[in-house]
Design an enzyme around this catalytic site. Structure first.
Site, PDB file in Angstrom:
ATOM      1  N   ASP A 158       0.820  -1.208   0.000  1.00  0.00           N
ATOM      2  CA  ASP A 158       0.000   0.000   0.000  1.00  0.00           C
ATOM      3  C   ASP A 158       0.855   1.259   0.000  1.00  0.00           C
ATOM      4  OD1 ASP A 158      -2.330  -1.421  -0.101  1.00  0.00           O
ATOM      5  OD2 ASP A 158      -2.769  -1.288   2.037  1.00  0.00           O
ATOM      6  N   GLY A 159       2.016   1.198   0.650  1.00  0.00           N
ATOM      7  CA  GLY A 159       2.913   2.349   0.640  1.00  0.00           C
ATOM      8  C   GLY A 159       3.395   2.681  -0.757  1.00  0.00           C
ATOM      9  N   ASN A 170      -5.066   8.638   1.874  1.00  0.00           N
ATOM     10  CA  ASN A 170      -5.437   8.002   3.135  1.00  0.00           C
ATOM     11  C   ASN A 170      -5.879   8.980   4.212  1.00  0.00           C
ATOM     12  OD1 ASN A 170      -5.150   5.338   2.491  1.00  0.00           O
ATOM     13  ND2 ASN A 170      -3.289   4.989   3.691  1.00  0.00           N
TER      14      ASN A 170
END
EC number: 2.7.1.23
Length: 278
Positions: free
Chosen positions: A56-57, A132
């Site tokens: 996800d990073g 996010n």
């Protein structure tokens, strides 16, 4: 689910990978599959599809690389570790991804993102987007700030800081603070307090607040000093912040919709619950 306009030209594909061995292997396989296919053109400039390989990073980094081209770009993630919230494919499903992209008809799934506007005392205005979350903190002392929702002063906050998250970000830092998990198709923001002071003198709501799309959030610091502001995986420091505004951005992030698209609740189950014991 919507559909992106397609033309007869080759689909431009950008492949973005982290430095891990398995990610490099996946990237090499994708390069080999598309390199000589006349229907595809490998390029990191003005892509139609961005393939993020890693976690996800890595997808957060890919999002920020192309955040000024969101109207034209669709993302797809390949996870080379455990299942991520932004990834539809595991590293052993590369052949399925290749086949799905070769049969792609432009369908997409869109999720809301966060618009961040920081106003400083000297008049400067900094604008950013977050996929996010964003936080504001005052590290050396207790942060005191008014929380304004839709131009109404909601509360005077005292504590470590405040977090505002998108629905897709609700499973990250927000969840660790006790916030709710929101389905990513819900167009709303979530405001969550970070270690608020609550006693007989000082009071805050003490729970997360879900803010609808039409409303905006303003955090107005009441003390001068240096504030630490995070925007996804980037952290900046500003002196004497007048206010920071949060709202749902006019743009959204678009993901390639394929038969392999993993439902959000499957991802939540896999990440936090797992298989039930029998």
């Amino acid at each position: 689910m919507t559909q992106m306009n397609f033309t007869d030209r080759a689909t431009r594909v950008a492949i973005i990978a982290n430095g891990k061995y398995q990610s490099k292997r996946v990237a090499s396989k994708l390069f080999a599959a598309f390199k000589h296919d006349p229907d595809f053109y490998l390029s990191k400039k003005d892509p139609d599809i961005v393939i993020s390989i890693g976690g996800d990073g890595m997808l957060l980094s890919a999002f920020h690389m192309y955040e000024k081209q969101l109207d034209k770009v669709r993302f797809v993630g390949v996870h080379t570790g455990h299942l991520g919230f932004y990834t539809d494919y595991r590293d052993f499903e590369v052949d399925t991804l290749i086949n799905n992209l070769k049969n792609d008809e432009g369908e997409q799934i869109s999720y809301p993102i966060l618009k961040v506007t920081i106003t400083l005392e000297d008049g400067r205005v900094i604008r950013a987007r977050a996929l996010n979350e964003s936080t504001i903190k005052r590290i050396e002392k207790t942060m005191v700030a008014d929380v304004v929702i839709n131009q109404v002063v909601f509360e005077r906050f005292r504590g470590d800081g405040i977090l505002v998250s998108t629905p897709t970000g609700s499973t990250a830092y927000n969840k660790s603070l006790g916030g709710a998990v929101l389905h990513p198709t819900i167009e709303a923001l979530q405001l969550t307090e970070i270690s608020s002071l609550n006693n007989r003198v000082y009071r805050t709501l003490g729970s997360s607040v879900i803010i609808p799309k039409k409303d905006a959030i303003e955090i107005v610091p009441k003390r001068v000093g240096v504030y630490t502001i995070s925007i996804d995986n980037k952290t900046v420091h500003y002196k004497n912040v007048t206010k920071i505004e949060y709202s749902i951005d006019e743009k959204s992030i678009n993901f390639v919709s394929t038969p392999s698209h993993t439902s959000f609740w499957e991802r939540v189950n896999d990440a936090f619950i797992g298989e039930p014991e029998h």
